[in-house]
Design a protein around this motif. Structure first.
Motif, PDB file in Angstrom:
ATOM      1  N   SER A 137      -9.187  43.924  77.964  1.00 32.18           N
ATOM      2  CA  SER A 137      -8.102  43.419  78.913  1.00 32.18           C
ATOM      3  C   SER A 137      -8.287  42.253  79.296  1.00 32.18           C
ATOM      4  CB  SER A 137      -7.599  44.872  80.097  1.00 32.18           C
ATOM      5  OG  SER A 137      -7.181  45.878  79.293  1.00 32.18           O
ATOM      6  N   PHE A 138      -7.418  41.583  79.499  1.00 37.85           N
ATOM      7  CA  PHE A 138      -7.952  40.496  79.879  1.00 37.85           C
ATOM      8  C   PHE A 138      -6.848  39.673  81.138  1.00 37.85           C
ATOM      9  CE2 PHE A 138      -9.417  39.936  75.515  1.00 37.85           C
ATOM     10  CZ  PHE A 138     -10.658  39.282  75.655  1.00 37.85           C
ATOM     11  N   ALA A 139      -7.487  38.544  81.914  1.00 41.28           N
ATOM     12  CA  ALA A 139      -6.446  38.119  83.026  1.00 41.28           C
ATOM     13  C   ALA A 139      -7.254  36.734  82.993  1.00 41.28           C
ATOM     14  CB  ALA A 139      -6.748  38.714  84.520  1.00 41.28           C
ATOM     15  N   ALA A 140      -6.060  35.409  84.162  1.00 44.15           N
ATOM     16  CA  ALA A 140      -6.807  34.595  84.121  1.00 44.15           C
ATOM     17  C   ALA A 140      -6.403  33.792  84.925  1.00 44.15           C
ATOM     18  CB  ALA A 140      -6.201  34.022  82.578  1.00 44.15           C
ATOM     19  N   MET A 141      -7.096  33.065  85.716  1.00 46.73           N
ATOM     20  CA  MET A 141      -7.159  32.336  86.229  1.00 46.73           C
ATOM     21  C   MET A 141      -7.478  30.655  86.507  1.00 46.73           C
ATOM     22  SD  MET A 141      -8.913  33.133  90.522  1.00 46.73           S
ATOM     23  CE  MET A 141      -8.924  32.086  90.364  1.00 46.73           C
ATOM     24  N   ILE A 142      -6.163  30.130  86.225  1.00 44.41           N
ATOM     25  CA  ILE A 142      -5.852  28.812  85.680  1.00 44.41           C
ATOM     26  C   ILE A 142      -5.718  27.291  86.868  1.00 44.41           C
ATOM     27  CG2 ILE A 142      -4.922  27.062  83.318  1.00 44.41           C
ATOM     28  CD1 ILE A 142      -4.880  30.157  82.177  1.00 44.41           C
ATOM     29  N   PRO A 143      -6.534  25.982  86.855  1.00 45.79           N
ATOM     30  CA  PRO A 143      -6.038  25.276  87.581  1.00 45.79           C
ATOM     31  C   PRO A 143      -4.666  24.701  87.201  1.00 45.79           C
ATOM     32  CG  PRO A 143      -7.548  24.467  86.267  1.00 45.79           C
ATOM     33  CD  PRO A 143      -7.960  26.493  85.525  1.00 45.79           C
ATOM     34  N   ASP A 144      -4.065  23.948  88.100  1.00 47.19           N
ATOM     35  CA  ASP A 144      -2.848  23.274  88.176  1.00 47.19           C
ATOM     36  C   ASP A 144      -3.510  21.559  87.548  1.00 47.19           C
ATOM     37  OD1 ASP A 144      -0.865  25.172  88.284  1.00 47.19           O
ATOM     38  OD2 ASP A 144      -0.811  25.182  90.141  1.00 47.19           O
ATOM     39  N   SER A 145      -3.511  21.520  86.112  1.00 48.84           N
ATOM     40  CA  SER A 145      -3.938  20.354  85.590  1.00 48.84           C
ATOM     41  C   SER A 145      -3.965  20.511  84.496  1.00 48.84           C
ATOM     42  CB  SER A 145      -5.867  20.424  86.069  1.00 48.84           C
ATOM     43  OG  SER A 145      -6.119  21.127  85.317  1.00 48.84           O
ATOM     44  N   SER A 146      -4.115  19.012  83.431  1.00 52.32           N
ATOM     45  CA  SER A 146      -3.741  19.240  82.076  1.00 52.32           C
ATOM     46  C   SER A 146      -4.439  19.413  81.768  1.00 52.32           C
ATOM     47  CB  SER A 146      -3.747  17.573  82.219  1.00 52.32           C
ATOM     48  OG  SER A 146      -5.180  16.977  82.447  1.00 52.32           O
ATOM     49  N   TYR A 147      -5.767  19.591  81.986  1.00 47.73           N
ATOM     50  CA  TYR A 147      -6.408  20.309  80.916  1.00 47.73           C
ATOM     51  C   TYR A 147      -5.941  22.441  81.191  1.00 47.73           C
ATOM     52  CZ  TYR A 147     -10.806  22.625  78.696  1.00 47.73           C
ATOM     53  OH  TYR A 147     -11.662  23.679  78.107  1.00 47.73           O
ATOM     54  N   GLY A 148      -6.150  22.526  82.007  1.00 49.48           N
ATOM     55  CA  GLY A 148      -5.214  23.992  82.551  1.00 49.48           C
ATOM     56  C   GLY A 148      -3.921  23.965  81.371  1.00 49.48           C
ATOM     57  N   ASN A 149      -3.342  23.348  81.379  1.00 49.41           N
ATOM     58  CA  ASN A 149      -2.119  23.427  80.500  1.00 49.41           C
ATOM     59  C   ASN A 149      -2.189  23.165  79.078  1.00 49.41           C
ATOM     60  OD1 ASN A 149      -0.241  23.079  82.506  1.00 49.41           O
ATOM     61  ND2 ASN A 149      -0.235  20.917  83.161  1.00 49.41           N
ATOM     62  N   ALA A 150      -3.207  22.821  78.210  1.00 49.43           N
ATOM     63  CA  ALA A 150      -3.654  23.065  77.717  1.00 49.43           C
ATOM     64  C   ALA A 150      -4.488  24.378  76.744  1.00 49.43           C
ATOM     65  CB  ALA A 150      -5.081  21.522  77.233  1.00 49.43           C
ATOM     66  N   VAL A 151      -5.072  24.685  77.664  1.00 49.10           N
ATOM     67  CA  VAL A 151      -5.695  25.998  77.407  1.00 49.10           C
ATOM     68  C   VAL A 151      -4.953  26.918  77.529  1.00 49.10           C
ATOM     69  CG1 VAL A 151      -8.359  25.119  77.771  1.00 49.10           C
ATOM     70  CG2 VAL A 151      -7.311  26.006  79.327  1.00 49.10           C
ATOM     71  N   GLU A 152      -4.076  26.630  78.335  1.00 49.66           N
ATOM     72  CA  GLU A 152      -2.995  28.385  78.529  1.00 49.66           C
ATOM     73  C   GLU A 152      -1.816  28.850  77.694  1.00 49.66           C
ATOM     74  OE1 GLU A 152       0.588  29.699  81.531  1.00 49.66           O
ATOM     75  OE2 GLU A 152      -0.199  27.895  82.245  1.00 49.66           O
ATOM     76  N   ALA A 153      -2.109  27.797  77.041  1.00 49.22           N
ATOM     77  CA  ALA A 153      -1.447  27.942  75.640  1.00 49.22           C
ATOM     78  C   ALA A 153      -2.325  28.950  74.520  1.00 49.22           C
ATOM     79  CB  ALA A 153      -0.226  26.819  75.560  1.00 49.22           C
ATOM     80  N   GLN A 154      -2.800  28.487  74.788  1.00 51.84           N
ATOM     81  CA  GLN A 154      -4.332  28.547  73.225  1.00 51.84           C
ATOM     82  C   GLN A 154      -4.530  30.238  73.549  1.00 51.84           C
ATOM     83  OE1 GLN A 154      -4.339  26.866  71.071  1.00 51.84           O
ATOM     84  NE2 GLN A 154      -5.800  28.511  69.447  1.00 51.84           N
ATOM     85  N   PHE A 155      -4.767  30.365  75.115  1.00 53.31           N
ATOM     86  CA  PHE A 155      -5.293  31.188  75.556  1.00 53.31           C
ATOM     87  C   PHE A 155      -4.294  32.550  75.053  1.00 53.31           C
ATOM     88  CE2 PHE A 155      -5.751  34.622  79.198  1.00 53.31           C
ATOM     89  CZ  PHE A 155      -7.018  35.181  78.753  1.00 53.31           C
TER      90      PHE A 155
END
Length: 404
Positions: A189-207
């Motif tokens: 079971s996974f949760a995520a906290m992702i910063p509002d940044s271009s890097y965050g955008n790139a990794v969220e979809a992949q996660f």
């Protein structure tokens, strides 16, 4: 393995085994793994490398390849180091039939376009570089129109395309690796906290994709303004804190500076890494991250950086300065071009040669170019233990089918 032994290696399928020094790059080439395994290097262009004259040629071979890097303007210090690394690769490869046409892109799209035009006019069969995403896009239009391939150094997967390949460690591969290993170790079971940044955008979809592909549960994803994680932590609440936490892994793809704020806020909220394992990407590879109590026991994916040690030593002996981590991009690229030229003759830079699914084996692990441009990399998984990183899952020697 010595440099000489590496260059005598056989083939993986039809792909040459190379002794390379692969690289982890931050967004658009920023360094993320340093000289030790796996000590970090701060992002940015700082280096004491000697700055060569703009342009010029390296080697005297008949096969012409261009190297487009910033030798003036933004990023010029990094560009100088990459030019030096290309020279070192030619020396290490014992004078291959290769000539590197060095072109200055001035750290700007217009400069990259002009450099690409000059490279094609000078007879380059392939272009290496540029470093930054916007410059890659500018150069790629010229190079692809001329029917030549381009191998760029940006870590922005959005600029990859057929014929425009990326020789870099992409964050998407790091996400896949750490999620895969987490599931294999029993995290479901996974949760995520992702910063509002271009890097965050790139990794969220992949996660999201990686969790779904492994059949795991996605409990929650919260985004937060850079430097202000408290509201997101509050919204997650008992999903990640307390003995009844629903998540057993928390994805935190933030920079060392960002984590310096995120980690104490998690600790204050009662987050216990012994119950919910924090996981991240290679941006974690920094002593500042290793020292954070909330991240002890955390996992992150990165290359086995041992291979960089030999490169750094040779670079320092040759140029009298410590190379920035991204210098290995140029070293790898030139070494690859030399090996392909030696092994594959007129098909040396054909798409089928560059995209062989078996890939190429380097000091820092196996890599391959996908037909649509991005690259796959074999990465290790590290655990932070008592303030230091330890490999818990070595980088595999071979790559599985892409996207699995």
């Amino acid at each position: 393995m010595t440099r000489a032994n590496g260059l005598k290696s056989g083939l993986v399928g039809m792909a040459t085994l190379l002794l390379l020094a692969a690289c982890v790059g931050g967004p658009d080439g920023g360094g993320r793994v340093s000289n030790r395994a796996p000590a970090p290097q701060a992002e940015g262009p700082a280096t004491d490398a000697p700055v060569p004259a703009a342009g010029g040629r390296i080697g005297t071979g008949s096969v012409k390849v261009a190297l487009v890097v910033p030798l003036s303007g933004p990023g010029s210090a990094v560009g100088a180091a990459m030019r030096n690394a290309a020279e070192l690769a030619i020396e290490d490869f014992q004078k291959p039939d290769l000539q590197i046409l060095v072109k200055d892109d001035r750290g700007a799209p217009d400069g990259a376009r002009e450099a690409a035009q000059a490279a094609v006019a000078d007879g380059a069969e392939l272009v290496l570089g540029p470093l930054f995403a916007a410059n890659v896009q500018a150069a790629a239009g010229v190079v692809r129109a001329a029917g030549k391939p381009l191998i760029a150094f940006s870590t922005d997967a959005g600029v990859a395309a057929r014929g425009t390949y990326l020789l870099s460690f992409l964050p998407q591969a790091e996400v896949d690796r750490v999620v895969d290993e987490s599931v294999a170790s029993g995290r479901k079971s996974f949760a995520a906290m992702i910063p509002d940044s271009s890097y965050g955008n790139a990794v969220e979809a992949q996660f999201r994709e990686a969790v779904a592909r492994k059949g795991a549960r996605l409990v929650a994803i919260e985004r937060y303004p850079v430097g202000n994680p408290a509201p997101a932590i509050g919204r997650l609440g008992g999903l990640i804190t307390g003995p009844a936490a629903q998540a057993d892994a928390l994805f935190l793809p933030d920079t060392p500076d960002g984590l310096a704020t995120v980690a104490p806020a998690l600790t204050k909220a009662g987050f216990a890494p012994g119950r919910v394992r924090p996981i991240g990407t290679a941006v974690w590879n920094d002593p500042r991250v290793f020292a954070l109590p909330a991240l002890q026991g955390g996992w992150f994916a990165a290359p086995d950086a041992a291979g960089f040690n030999g490169f750094s030593q040779r670079y320092q002996a040759r140029f009298g300065a410590v190379p920035p981590r991204v210098a290995t991009l140029a070293y790898d690229a030139v070494s690859l071009m030399a090996a392909l030229s030696r092994q594959f003759g007129s098909q040396r830079f054909a798409d089928t040669t560059l995209t062989n699914p078996s890939g190429f084996s380097g000091v820092d692990g196996t890599f391959r170019f996908r037909p649509d441009g991005p690259s796959d990399r074999a990465l290790a998984v590290y655990e932070i233990r008592s303030g230091a990183p330890t490999i818990v899952s070595p980088a595999p020697r071979t790559l599985g089918p892409s996207g699995t």
